[in-house]
Design a protein around this motif. Structure first.
Motif, short mmCIF file in Angstrom:
data_model
loop_
_atom_site.label_atom_id
_atom_site.label_comp_id
_atom_site.label_asym_id
_atom_site.label_seq_id
_atom_site.Cartn_x
_atom_site.Cartn_y
_atom_site.Cartn_z
N GLU A 55 58.10 -12.72 37.40
CA GLU A 55 59.39 -12.05 37.54
C GLU A 55 60.16 -12.04 36.21
N LEU A 56 60.06 -13.10 35.45
CA LEU A 56 60.70 -13.11 34.12
C LEU A 56 60.06 -12.06 33.22
N LEU A 57 58.75 -11.96 33.27
CA LEU A 57 58.06 -10.93 32.49
C LEU A 57 58.47 -9.53 32.95
N ALA A 58 58.64 -9.36 34.26
CA ALA A 58 59.08 -8.06 34.78
C ALA A 58 60.47 -7.72 34.28
N ALA A 59 61.35 -8.71 34.24
CA ALA A 59 62.72 -8.47 33.75
C ALA A 59 62.68 -7.94 32.33
N VAL A 60 61.81 -8.50 31.53
CA VAL A 60 61.67 -8.06 30.14
C VAL A 60 61.00 -6.68 30.10
N GLY A 61 59.93 -6.51 30.85
CA GLY A 61 59.13 -5.29 30.80
C GLY A 61 59.80 -4.05 31.36
N LEU A 62 60.81 -4.24 32.20
CA LEU A 62 61.51 -3.09 32.77
C LEU A 62 62.50 -2.46 31.80
N VAL A 63 62.89 -3.19 30.77
CA VAL A 63 63.94 -2.70 29.88
C VAL A 63 63.57 -2.76 28.40
N LEU A 64 63.12 -3.91 27.96
CA LEU A 64 62.95 -4.16 26.53
C LEU A 64 62.02 -3.19 25.80
N PRO A 65 60.87 -2.81 26.36
CA PRO A 65 60.01 -1.87 25.62
C PRO A 65 60.72 -0.55 25.28
N ALA A 66 61.51 -0.06 26.22
CA ALA A 66 62.22 1.21 25.98
C ALA A 66 63.37 1.01 25.00
N VAL A 67 64.08 -0.10 25.12
CA VAL A 67 65.20 -0.37 24.22
C VAL A 67 64.71 -0.49 22.78
N LEU A 68 63.58 -1.17 22.60
CA LEU A 68 63.05 -1.38 21.26
C LEU A 68 62.20 -0.21 20.77
N GLY A 69 61.80 0.65 21.70
CA GLY A 69 60.93 1.77 21.33
C GLY A 69 59.52 1.33 20.98
N VAL A 70 59.14 0.17 21.48
CA VAL A 70 57.81 -0.37 21.22
C VAL A 70 57.01 -0.33 22.53
N THR A 71 56.03 0.53 22.58
CA THR A 71 55.18 0.71 23.75
C THR A 71 56.01 0.92 25.03
N PRO A 72 56.86 1.93 25.05
CA PRO A 72 57.71 2.16 26.21
C PRO A 72 56.95 2.49 27.49
N VAL A 73 55.66 2.79 27.38
CA VAL A 73 54.87 3.03 28.59
C VAL A 73 54.81 1.76 29.46
N LEU A 74 55.15 0.62 28.87
CA LEU A 74 55.16 -0.62 29.66
C LEU A 74 56.24 -0.62 30.72
N VAL A 75 57.27 0.20 30.57
CA VAL A 75 58.34 0.26 31.58
C VAL A 75 57.78 0.76 32.92
N PRO A 76 57.14 1.93 32.99
CA PRO A 76 56.61 2.35 34.29
C PRO A 76 55.44 1.48 34.75
N VAL A 77 54.67 0.93 33.83
CA VAL A 77 53.59 0.03 34.23
C VAL A 77 54.18 -1.21 34.91
N THR A 78 55.24 -1.75 34.33
CA THR A 78 55.92 -2.89 34.93
C THR A 78 56.51 -2.52 36.29
N ALA A 79 57.05 -1.32 36.39
CA ALA A 79 57.61 -0.87 37.68
C ALA A 79 56.53 -0.81 38.76
N VAL A 80 55.34 -0.35 38.41
CA VAL A 80 54.23 -0.33 39.37
C VAL A 80 53.88 -1.76 39.78
N CYS A 81 53.85 -2.68 38.82
CA CYS A 81 53.58 -4.08 39.15
C CYS A 81 54.66 -4.65 40.07
N TRP A 82 55.90 -4.25 39.84
CA TRP A 82 57.01 -4.70 40.70
C TRP A 82 56.84 -4.16 42.12
#
Length: 127
Positions: A55-82
């Protein structure tokens, strides 16, 4: 639509952070005493802590990749995991007859599915 997806991802990240911190740092016996936490008494402490870290990793993965512009595809991947995590939570609470928590987890699942659909599709960060 973009703003709605950011709000949904942020809300889910807050939920994930709260759940992750409690499952990772609060003793299992104490969690089991809380309303809706009885399931933690039926599983091992390592399992609860593992869910907390996820869940801590999900909290990071739902926002941080897009905010930093680093591998933002991790946001929807994290959402699927959620979505998968919430399906498991619904099953667990359903078996215990905790209907209110099943409904709450369904809301989280739906928000995560919306984020996954939106960020893989019409509001992709790569488009």
């Amino acid at each position: 639509m973009n703003l709605a997806l950011w709000i949904a991802a942020g809300a889910l990240a807050a939920v994930a952070l709260t759940g992750g911190v409690s499952k990772t740092f609060v003793p299992r016996e104490k969690l089991a005493a809380f309303h809706g936490g009885g399931w933690t008494g039926d599983v091992g402490a390592a399992f609860v802590k593992t869910l907390g870290v996820l869940e801590l990793l999900a909290a990071v993965g739902l926002v941080l990749p897009a905010v930093l512009g680093v591998t933002p595809v991790l946001v929807p991947v994290t959402a699927v995991c959620w979505v998968l995590l919430m399906a498991g939570a619904m099953i667990t609470h359903g078996r215990r007859g905790e209907t209110a928590f099943v409904v709450l987890n369904l809301v989280y699942l739906t928000l995560a599915a919306l984020v996954a659909w939106g960020r893989f599709g019409p509001e992709s960060f790569t488009g």
